[in-house]
Write a protein that holds these residues in place. Sequence first.
Motif, short mmCIF file in Angstrom:
data_model
loop_
_atom_site.label_atom_id
_atom_site.label_comp_id
_atom_site.label_asym_id
_atom_site.label_seq_id
_atom_site.Cartn_x
_atom_site.Cartn_y
_atom_site.Cartn_z
N PRO A 60 0.82 -1.21 0.00
CA PRO A 60 0.00 0.00 0.00
C PRO A 60 0.86 1.27 0.00
N ALA A 61 0.40 2.29 -0.70
CA ALA A 61 1.15 3.54 -0.80
C ALA A 61 1.45 4.14 0.57
N VAL A 62 0.54 3.96 1.54
CA VAL A 62 0.81 4.49 2.88
C VAL A 62 2.01 3.81 3.52
N VAL A 63 2.25 2.55 3.16
CA VAL A 63 3.43 1.83 3.66
C VAL A 63 4.69 2.40 3.04
N VAL A 64 4.63 2.72 1.76
CA VAL A 64 5.79 3.34 1.10
C VAL A 64 6.14 4.64 1.82
N ALA A 65 5.14 5.45 2.13
CA ALA A 65 5.39 6.72 2.82
C ALA A 65 6.04 6.50 4.18
N GLU A 66 5.61 5.46 4.88
CA GLU A 66 6.16 5.19 6.21
C GLU A 66 7.59 4.65 6.13
N TRP A 67 7.89 3.91 5.07
CA TRP A 67 9.19 3.25 4.93
C TRP A 67 10.23 4.09 4.18
N TRP A 68 9.82 4.78 3.14
CA TRP A 68 10.77 5.44 2.23
C TRP A 68 11.53 6.57 2.90
N ARG A 69 12.85 6.52 2.80
CA ARG A 69 13.72 7.57 3.34
C ARG A 69 14.80 7.94 2.33
N GLY A 70 14.46 7.83 1.04
CA GLY A 70 15.41 8.18 -0.01
C GLY A 70 16.46 7.11 -0.24
N GLN A 71 16.07 5.85 -0.10
CA GLN A 71 17.00 4.75 -0.27
C GLN A 71 17.71 4.83 -1.62
N LYS A 72 18.94 4.36 -1.64
CA LYS A 72 19.76 4.33 -2.85
C LYS A 72 20.18 2.90 -3.16
N GLY A 73 20.64 2.69 -4.37
CA GLY A 73 21.18 1.39 -4.77
C GLY A 73 20.15 0.28 -4.70
N PRO A 74 20.58 -0.90 -4.22
CA PRO A 74 19.68 -2.06 -4.21
C PRO A 74 18.43 -1.84 -3.37
N PHE A 75 18.53 -1.06 -2.31
CA PHE A 75 17.36 -0.83 -1.45
C PHE A 75 16.29 -0.03 -2.19
N ALA A 76 16.70 0.84 -3.07
CA ALA A 76 15.73 1.62 -3.84
C ALA A 76 14.94 0.73 -4.79
N ARG A 77 15.52 -0.41 -5.15
CA ARG A 77 14.87 -1.31 -6.10
C ARG A 77 13.92 -2.30 -5.44
N ILE A 78 13.77 -2.25 -4.13
CA ILE A 78 12.87 -3.17 -3.44
C ILE A 78 11.45 -3.05 -3.99
N LEU A 79 11.06 -1.86 -4.37
CA LEU A 79 9.69 -1.65 -4.84
C LEU A 79 9.48 -2.07 -6.29
N GLU A 80 10.55 -2.43 -6.99
CA GLU A 80 10.40 -2.93 -8.36
C GLU A 80 9.75 -4.32 -8.30
#
Length: 125
Positions: free
Chosen positions: A39-59
């Motif tokens: 859910p998008a609300v989960v993305v908002a709670e989790w996302w902190r500008g991750q870079k590299g492989p962590f940024a790709r978790i949502l792919e």
Amino acid sequence: MGRGLTFDTGALIAIEARRVRMRRLLAAARTLASPITVPAVVVAEWWRGQKGPFARILEGVIIEPLTEGIARVAGEALAKTRRSDAIDAMVVAAAARRGDVVYTSDLADLKEIARYFPEVRILGI
């Protein structure tokens, strides 16, 4: 694992931490072509500008927008269960609409909310 999966914030954190259970779960979901929804609300709670492989978790997952219907049902669940975490309620309400299994690190709280949604199965990570 015949139905879809919904991940809460704790599940995304477990993926970041490379927990074995989450790696196995992701591999099984891919093999069985089980959809994973965040859910998008989960993305908002989790996302902190991750870079590299962590940024790709949502792919490869479905990011589900919050609808008024889900918000209302989540609010009703909060009233009936006397809980206060709106994000938890929205995660479970959204999963209930799809018949998903929810994966969480917050097992006790989500199980309380799931009393309002008996068709939802809540599993710990």
